[in-house]
Scaffold this motif. Structure first.
Motif, PDB file in Angstrom:
ATOM      1  N   ARG A 241       0.865  -1.189   0.000  1.00  0.00           N
ATOM      2  CA  ARG A 241       0.000   0.000   0.000  1.00  0.00           C
ATOM      3  C   ARG A 241       0.904   1.244   0.000  1.00  0.00           C
ATOM      4  O   ARG A 241       1.176   1.820   1.056  1.00  0.00           O
ATOM      5  CB  ARG A 241      -0.909   0.005   1.224  1.00  0.00           C
ATOM      6  CG  ARG A 241      -2.016  -1.058   1.202  1.00  0.00           C
ATOM      7  CD  ARG A 241      -2.803  -1.064   2.510  1.00  0.00           C
ATOM      8  NE  ARG A 241      -3.230   0.282   2.899  1.00  0.00           N
ATOM      9  CZ  ARG A 241      -4.335   0.879   2.448  1.00  0.00           C
ATOM     10  NH1 ARG A 241      -5.135   0.248   1.588  1.00  0.00           N
ATOM     11  NH2 ARG A 241      -4.645   2.093   2.843  1.00  0.00           N
ATOM     12  N   PRO A 242       1.395   1.652  -1.170  1.00  0.00           N
ATOM     13  CA  PRO A 242       2.308   2.800  -1.230  1.00  0.00           C
ATOM     14  C   PRO A 242       1.734   4.069  -0.610  1.00  0.00           C
ATOM     15  O   PRO A 242       2.489   4.924  -0.142  1.00  0.00           O
ATOM     16  CB  PRO A 242       2.543   2.980  -2.740  1.00  0.00           C
ATOM     17  CG  PRO A 242       2.260   1.638  -3.323  1.00  0.00           C
ATOM     18  CD  PRO A 242       1.168   1.057  -2.499  1.00  0.00           C
ATOM     19  N   GLN A 243       0.407   4.168  -0.581  1.00  0.00           N
ATOM     20  CA  GLN A 243      -0.230   5.356  -0.015  1.00  0.00           C
ATOM     21  C   GLN A 243      -0.058   5.438   1.510  1.00  0.00           C
ATOM     22  O   GLN A 243      -0.399   6.460   2.129  1.00  0.00           O
ATOM     23  CB  GLN A 243      -1.724   5.394  -0.368  1.00  0.00           C
ATOM     24  CG  GLN A 243      -2.562   4.268   0.196  1.00  0.00           C
ATOM     25  CD  GLN A 243      -2.652   3.073  -0.733  1.00  0.00           C
ATOM     26  OE1 GLN A 243      -1.708   2.778  -1.484  1.00  0.00           O
ATOM     27  NE2 GLN A 243      -3.782   2.387  -0.713  1.00  0.00           N
ATOM     28  N   ASP A 244       0.477   4.379   2.122  1.00  0.00           N
ATOM     29  CA  ASP A 244       0.677   4.388   3.578  1.00  0.00           C
ATOM     30  C   ASP A 244       1.990   5.039   3.995  1.00  0.00           C
ATOM     31  O   ASP A 244       2.328   5.040   5.188  1.00  0.00           O
ATOM     32  CB  ASP A 244       0.640   2.953   4.126  1.00  0.00           C
ATOM     33  CG  ASP A 244      -0.776   2.403   4.220  1.00  0.00           C
ATOM     34  OD1 ASP A 244      -1.737   3.192   4.075  1.00  0.00           O
ATOM     35  OD2 ASP A 244      -0.925   1.180   4.437  1.00  0.00           O
ATOM     36  N   TRP A 245       2.757   5.586   3.066  1.00  0.00           N
ATOM     37  CA  TRP A 245       4.018   6.240   3.421  1.00  0.00           C
ATOM     38  C   TRP A 245       3.850   7.277   4.534  1.00  0.00           C
ATOM     39  O   TRP A 245       4.628   7.262   5.510  1.00  0.00           O
ATOM     40  CB  TRP A 245       4.659   6.881   2.194  1.00  0.00           C
ATOM     41  CG  TRP A 245       5.761   7.840   2.508  1.00  0.00           C
ATOM     42  CD1 TRP A 245       5.711   9.195   2.486  1.00  0.00           C
ATOM     43  CD2 TRP A 245       7.094   7.505   2.928  1.00  0.00           C
ATOM     44  NE1 TRP A 245       6.914   9.744   2.845  1.00  0.00           N
ATOM     45  CE2 TRP A 245       7.783   8.729   3.124  1.00  0.00           C
ATOM     46  CE3 TRP A 245       7.761   6.312   3.146  1.00  0.00           C
ATOM     47  CZ2 TRP A 245       9.107   8.773   3.529  1.00  0.00           C
ATOM     48  CZ3 TRP A 245       9.092   6.360   3.563  1.00  0.00           C
ATOM     49  CH2 TRP A 245       9.746   7.576   3.754  1.00  0.00           C
TER      50      TRP A 245
END
Length: 265
Positions: A159-163
Motif C-alpha cells: 500500500r504505497p499510499q501508507d508512506w
C-alpha cells in the motif's frame, strides 16, 4: 521470498544460503535491501533470513503504533513460525533496538546477538541526531516525497499510499524516551556491539553499553581468561549511514558468530 501471517501481521521475509539461521533487521524506513551489499558474505556461512519490519517495505502497516517491544514480539513469532531454533540476530539502527528487545524478551530463542549502530538508551544518540528525529506529522512525510527511502517504499510496499502513516508512526517511536540499561545488564545472550568511528551514537555511550554487558571492567590477562563474553568493534572510516554497506561489517561479525564461547571467569 514469502509471507507469514502472524497475529495480525503479514510478515514478509526472504532466505538465502544455508546453515545456522541469521536474522537481519533493517533500520527505520528501510527494507531487507538495506543489507544488499553484505548479505552475500553472510549467506556463504549462514541461512540468512531478511525481513521487512512491521509497517516497512512489503510488510504492511500493522494497525497499531510501532514500538520496539511489540516488533520484537513479532520477530520472535516469525522465528518460532519458521522453526529457526537458536537463531542469531543482527539488527541495525532501529532494527538494533528491536534485536536488543528480542534478547530481553525472548532470550531463549537466540544463540548470538549483534547490535549495529544503536544505543541502549535514547540519550546515547548525539544531541543533533535527537533533534533531527522525524516529526510525527503527515505534512513532514509529504516533504519527503522523492527521497530514496520514499521511492523504495513506493516501489515495494503493498500500500504505497501508507508512506505518511509509516513516517508518523516511526517519528512517534523515535521521539519516545527509553532507557534499557538495567535490562541490558541482565542479558545472558553472547552479544557483539558494532559501531562506526563517526557514528550517530556517542562514543562515550558505546563504552557505557559495552560495560553494561560486562566488557571493559578489567584486563583480559595474558591468556585471555578475563575476556568478557561480549564484544565491541568500532569500524574506522565509516558513519551510521554507510556501515551496513561496508565489507568490514561481516569481516568482524562472522568470527564472533562462529566462535565457540566459554563463560567468563
Amino acid at each position: 521470498m514469502s509471507y507469514a501471517q502472524l497475529d495480525g501481521v503479514r510478515f514478509w521475509y526472504e532466505t538465502e544460503g544455508e546453515g545456522r539461521p541469521l536474522v537481519l533487521l533493517h533500520g527505520g524506513f528501510g527494507t531487507a535491501e538495506t543489507f544488499a551489499a553484505i548479505r552475500p558474505a553472510f549467506a556463504r556461512r549462514r541461512l540468512v533470513v531478511s525481513v521487512d519490519l512491521p509497517g516497512h517495505g512489503r510488510t504492511a502497516d500493522p494497525g497499531r503504533p510501532l514500538r520496539y517491544e511489540s516488533m520484537a514480539d513479532d520477530v520472535a513469532a516469525l522465528i518460532v513460525h519458521l522453526g529457526l531454533a537458536e537463531a542469531e540476530v543482527l539488527g541495525f539502527s532501529l532494527g538494533g533496538g528491536v534485536a536488543l528487545r528480542l534478547a530481553v524478551q525472548h532470550r531463549q530463542l537466540l544463540r548470538r546477538l549483534v547490535v549495529v549502530s544503536a544505543p541502549c538508551r535514547r540519550q546515547g544518540w548525539f544531541p543533533e541526531v535527537l533533534a533531527g528525529m522525524p516529526e510525527p506529522d503527515e505534512a513532514a512525510a509529504e516533504r519527503m516525497r522523492g527521497t530514496p527511502p520514499e521511492q523504495l517504499y513506493r516501489r515495494v510496499a503493498p500500500r504505497p499510499q501508507d508512506w505518511p502513516r509509516l513516517w508518523v508512526r516511526t517519528g512517534e517511536l523515535l521521539r519516545r524516551d527509553y532507557d534499557w540499561s538495567s535490562e541490558v545488564a541482565a542479558i545472558t545472550t553472547p552479544t557483539m556491539l558494532v559501531f562506526a568511528d563517526a557514528d550517530s551514537v556517542r562514543p562515550a555511550h558505546m563504552v557505557e553499553f559495552f560495560g553494561l554487558l560486562g566488557g571493559g571492567h578489567r584486563d583480559a590477562g595474558w591468556d585471555g581468561t578475563g575476556r568478557p563474553a561480549a564484544r565491541l568493534a568500532v569500524l574506522p572510516g565509516l558513519t551510521h549511514y554507510d556501515i551496513v554497506d561496508s565489507p568490514a561489517l561481516p569481516t568482524v561479525v562472522l568470527p564472533f558468530l562462529t566462535h565457540v564461547s566459554t563463560p567468563p571467569t
